[in-house]
Design an enzyme around this catalytic site. Structure first.
Site, mmCIF file in Angstrom:
data_model
loop_
_atom_site.group_PDB
_atom_site.id
_atom_site.type_symbol
_atom_site.label_atom_id
_atom_site.label_comp_id
_atom_site.label_asym_id
_atom_site.label_seq_id
_atom_site.Cartn_x
_atom_site.Cartn_y
_atom_site.Cartn_z
ATOM 1 N N GLU A 73 0.822 -1.207 0.000
ATOM 2 C CA GLU A 73 0.000 0.000 0.000
ATOM 3 C C GLU A 73 0.858 1.260 0.000
ATOM 4 O OE1 GLU A 73 -2.343 -3.349 1.759
ATOM 5 O OE2 GLU A 73 -0.338 -2.541 2.047
ATOM 6 N N ARG A 276 7.657 -13.225 1.453
ATOM 7 C CA ARG A 276 6.802 -12.049 1.653
ATOM 8 C C ARG A 276 7.081 -11.371 2.989
ATOM 9 N NH1 ARG A 276 3.934 -7.850 -0.356
ATOM 10 N NH2 ARG A 276 2.091 -7.387 0.876
ATOM 11 N N GLU A 349 4.029 -4.764 -10.247
ATOM 12 C CA GLU A 349 5.415 -4.324 -10.063
ATOM 13 C C GLU A 349 6.369 -5.162 -10.906
ATOM 14 O OE1 GLU A 349 8.666 -3.289 -6.556
ATOM 15 O OE2 GLU A 349 6.879 -4.457 -6.061
#
Length: 440
Positions: A73, A276, A349
């Site tokens: 975000e 992650r 991305e």
């Protein structure tokens, strides 16, 4: 949220019960933050802010407040913040976060006079102290951040609230319906929802939002850092062979990936795994060792990897803020979170860095972007991680070609990935126009 007087008795009781549960959970929440601080020390920084308490005195009012909970975000918010600064050059930015990776990345977006803080837990007292301290002129929540008490207090103080880059998957919509007694008044109180897609907009309206506009996805407007891309290219040159990236992997995926990887015939490409969550770096390193693969951690070398690192079977991407370099290093990326029923990760991305994507069956959190990438040649869907490994190796191995049903499909390419991103830019400008109109 609607004003307290407009709430039904059931809604009022639900809000009281929700706030009570959060207060009771505060000790466990504090312990969890302290525990996570072992691997990510920033979680132990300014813990008082988590309950709306601040060491420094207030620095005036009129902030344009943007809340970006985590790293993804925050990266998306960067494009929106740039567009807002173009329209309001003198704006004072207040940037809040919920995770250490988000706060670390957000620090780079600040200018002189801006401020950064943790978003407090959603209890009435904590959010009231937050608003007392900062007195923002307008708040922007990124993507999925709908907090009932925060929105109630903002509406009570007549502070416009925007949900930007809003997305709502079918699964999340179903869950939200089960909590509609809390979430419907919260959605109704949002001044403006700027949705990614028509489906997101329809679901937000069904959830109670009153004013919704479709603007596209901010992540298409994020431009990769050229220096970081060049660094990734230098890493691949130092490795002296093709590179396959497993990007933003989640628990359960790495073990299956490594098992499939060791079944490939030698010599194999270099496998680069970037988990992650930073707290899992050591766990993934142990999985690599258990698989009998020689491994090197990104954190152990400074810039270009030395020769002994280049010879390793696997690299572990255990750094923060270098995804552009990882994508620049690879010729194809396996999309983490999509090989287990976790909803996938942001593939935009990767495409913006010119890295085509192989994704598993589970991309419900980013369904529109995944489908568009598939249609436009930026990505390919596979049935499981074993198929992803076979196809990735074939894609990057000279003179090799996919076999069977795979050969009948056009494989994703770097050129298609870059074109895919270029076609969908413009959300930042549209959202910034909507937000500044509210400020006027």
């Amino acid at each position: 949220m609607a004003p307290a007087a407009a709430l039904t008795t059931v809604q009022r009781l639900a809000r009281i019960g929700y706030a009570t549960l959060l207060r009771l959970a505060l000790p466990a929440y504090a312990l969890r933050l302290w525990w996570r601080g072992r691997a990510e020390p920033l979680y132990r920084f300014a813990l008082r802010e988590r309950v709306g308490l601040y060491r420094e005195p207030a620095r005036g009012s009129g902030w344009l407040w943007v809340h970006a909970v985590s790293l993804g975000e925050t990266r998306a918010a960067a494009a929106l913040i740039d567009a807002l600064r173009e329209r309001r050059p003198g704006m004072r930015l207040l940037l809040t976060h919920g995770t250490a990776t988000g706060r670390e990345a957000g620090a780079a977006l600040l200018r002189e006079g801006d401020a950064q803080a943790w978003l407090p837990v959603d209890t009435p007292g904590a959010v009231a102290r937050f608003f007392d301290h900062f007195q923002p002129a307008l708040g922007v929540l990124m993507e999925t951040e709908v907090w009932p008490n925060l929105l109630l207090e903002a509406e009570r103080r007549a502070i416009p609230m925007v949900l930007a880059n809003a997305r709502l998957s079918e699964r999340s919509a179903r869950r939200g319906e089960q909590l509609s007694v809390l979430l419907r008044p919260a959605a109704r109180s949002i001044s403006l929802v700027l949705a990614q897609t028509q489906l997101d907009a329809a679901r937000m309206q069904a959830a109670g939002a009153r004013r919704v506009e479709v603007c596209g996805n901010l992540k298409f407007d994020v431009t990769p850092d050229a220096a970081r891309l060049a660094r990734g290219t230098a890493w691949r040159q130092a490795a002296g062979r093709a590179v396959v990236l497993a990007a933003s992997t989640r628990e359960g995926e790495e073990a299956a990936l490594l098992a499939a990887w060791t079944q490939q015939s030698a010599p194999r490409p270099l496998l680069l795994i970037v988990p992650r969550h930073p707290q899992r770096f050591d766990e993934v390193a142990a999985l690599m060792a258990a698989a009998g693969l020689s491994a090197s951690r990104r954190s152990t070398w400074v810039d270009v990897p030395p020769s002994e690192v280049a010879a390793a079977d696997v690299w572990l991407g255990d750094s923060i803020g270098e995804m552009a370099s990882y994508f620049g290093c690879a010729q194809v990326a396996l999309l983490g979170g999509s090989f287990e029923p976790l909803g996938g990760q942001n593939l935009i991305e990767a495409a913006a860095c010119g890295c085509p994507v192989l994704m598993g069956p589970h991309t419900f959190n980013f369904a529109d972007a995944a489908e568009r990438a598939l249609q436009e040649g930026a990505a390919q869907r596979v049935v499981d991680i074993a198929e992803a490994v076979r196809l990735a190796v074939a894609m990057v191995t000279p003179d090799a070609s996919p076999s069977g049903a795979e050969s009948a499909q056009a494989m994703p390419s770097a050129e298609c990935a870059l074109a895919f991103v270029a076609r969908h830019r413009g959300a930042a400008a549209r959202m910034a126009d909507g937000i500044t109109a509210l400020m006027r």
